[in-house]
Design a protein around this motif. Structure first.
Motif, PDB file in Angstrom:
ATOM      1  N   THR A 185       0.579  -1.181   0.061  1.00 49.66           N
ATOM      2  CA  THR A 185       0.099   0.104   0.096  1.00 49.66           C
ATOM      3  C   THR A 185       0.825   1.207   0.115  1.00 49.66           C
ATOM      4  O   THR A 185       1.718   1.188   0.661  1.00 49.66           O
ATOM      5  CB  THR A 185      -0.703   0.014   1.299  1.00 49.66           C
ATOM      6  OG1 THR A 185      -0.130  -0.237   2.397  1.00 49.66           O
ATOM      7  CG2 THR A 185      -2.084  -1.098   1.241  1.00 49.66           C
ATOM      8  N   ALA A 186       0.243   2.374  -0.635  1.00 49.89           N
ATOM      9  CA  ALA A 186       0.942   3.696  -0.751  1.00 49.89           C
ATOM     10  C   ALA A 186      -0.072   4.596  -0.557  1.00 49.89           C
ATOM     11  O   ALA A 186      -0.947   4.774  -1.169  1.00 49.89           O
ATOM     12  CB  ALA A 186       1.562   3.886  -1.860  1.00 49.89           C
ATOM     13  N   ALA A 187       0.211   5.479   0.722  1.00 45.25           N
ATOM     14  CA  ALA A 187      -0.460   6.544   1.012  1.00 45.25           C
ATOM     15  C   ALA A 187      -0.100   7.619   0.041  1.00 45.25           C
ATOM     16  O   ALA A 187       1.096   7.853   0.178  1.00 45.25           O
ATOM     17  CB  ALA A 187      -0.358   6.657   2.451  1.00 45.25           C
ATOM     18  N   VAL A 188      -0.958   8.510  -0.315  1.00 39.18           N
ATOM     19  CA  VAL A 188      -0.644   9.764  -1.127  1.00 39.18           C
ATOM     20  C   VAL A 188      -1.288  10.959  -0.553  1.00 39.18           C
ATOM     21  O   VAL A 188      -2.426  11.128   0.191  1.00 39.18           O
ATOM     22  CB  VAL A 188      -0.998   9.569  -2.708  1.00 39.18           C
ATOM     23  CG1 VAL A 188      -2.458   9.557  -2.447  1.00 39.18           C
ATOM     24  CG2 VAL A 188      -0.576  10.890  -3.173  1.00 39.18           C
ATOM     25  N   TYR A 189      -0.570  12.209  -0.349  1.00 39.13           N
ATOM     26  CA  TYR A 189      -0.839  13.321   0.405  1.00 39.13           C
ATOM     27  C   TYR A 189      -1.046  13.127   1.850  1.00 39.13           C
ATOM     28  O   TYR A 189      -1.795  14.176   2.534  1.00 39.13           O
ATOM     29  CB  TYR A 189      -2.377  13.918  -0.322  1.00 39.13           C
ATOM     30  CG  TYR A 189      -2.016  14.012  -2.018  1.00 39.13           C
ATOM     31  CD1 TYR A 189      -1.132  14.623  -2.489  1.00 39.13           C
ATOM     32  CD2 TYR A 189      -3.085  13.188  -2.594  1.00 39.13           C
ATOM     33  CE1 TYR A 189      -1.064  14.388  -3.831  1.00 39.13           C
ATOM     34  CE2 TYR A 189      -3.037  13.210  -3.965  1.00 39.13           C
ATOM     35  CZ  TYR A 189      -2.136  13.873  -4.715  1.00 39.13           C
ATOM     36  OH  TYR A 189      -1.803  13.943  -5.936  1.00 39.13           O
TER      37      TYR A 189
END
Length: 210
Positions: A185-189
């Motif tokens: 998973t990648a969290a953006v902002y």
């Protein structure tokens, strides 16, 4: 060396674009539709929506708790929302998605919106069918955080969970379900999420994983 992924799944609203003005407009449009469908004054519709959303976290879940049919709600919302006023073409997003596909990465989009509203958003962004392989909407599976939509993403992509990267802006609603199924998973902002393997300052960083 960064891990390389066979598939990238991206949330749409809040991830492919950022617009506080549109978020507010969409909320007010949702309230108007709820008021219309339940025969309520808008202040009462807003109150009920906020009370339910506090418990179930998403508008998609909230409308069902309020007794509305989700598909009918989103079809009507697509008619009411003035998407073009707030969402504009993004050469950066289009370029990113096309570059990923040229590399052979499977691109799946995931949204709690209905297909009609999602289509209007993507059209305004300039994201056409050359930019992604498929989209999973609330017309296709139960909305996030239900795992069914994530499982459908994997099925359509034909990859194992460990070969997929899920990118989103909401930790508990979007990234937690993906992580629990074994995706990366990648969290953006945002830089705060216990379920994120990576934190991205911009979507362009996704290319580092392909």
């Amino acid at each position: 060396m960064l891990r390389k992924f066979k598939a990238v799944f991206l949330d749409v609203d809040g991830t492919l674009y950022r617009s506080r003005e549109y978020e507010e407009h969409l909320l007010q449009s949702a309230v108007a539709v709820i008021a219309e469908m339940l025969g309520l004054a808008r202040p009462e519709a807003f109150k009920r929506l906020m009370e339910v959303k506090e418990k179930v976290k998403t508008v998609s879940r909230s409308v069902e708790v309020l007794g509305l049919e989700r598909g009918r709600f989103y079809d009507r919302l697509a008619d009411v929302a003035d998407v073009k006023k707030y969402i504009h073409p993004s050469a950066a997003v289009v370029g990113l998605l096309r570059n990923l596909r040229r590399k052979g990465v499977v691109i799946g989009l995931h949204t709690n919106s209905g297909r009609k509203l999602a289509g209007k958003v993507l059209e305004c962004l300039g994201v056409d069918r050359q930019c992604y392989d498929f989209i999973v909407t609330s017309d296709d599976a139960e909305p996030k955080p239900d795992p069914s939509g994530y499982m459908l993403l994997l099925e359509k992509a034909g990859v194992n969970a460990s070969d997929a990267l899920y990118v989103g802006d909401r930790c508990d609603v979007e990234l937690a379900p993906a992580k629990k199924l074994g995706m990366y998973t990648a969290a953006v902002y945002t830089d705060k999420c216990d379920y994120a393997d990576y934190f991205l300052k911009s979507l362009s960083e996704i290319e580092n994983f392909t």
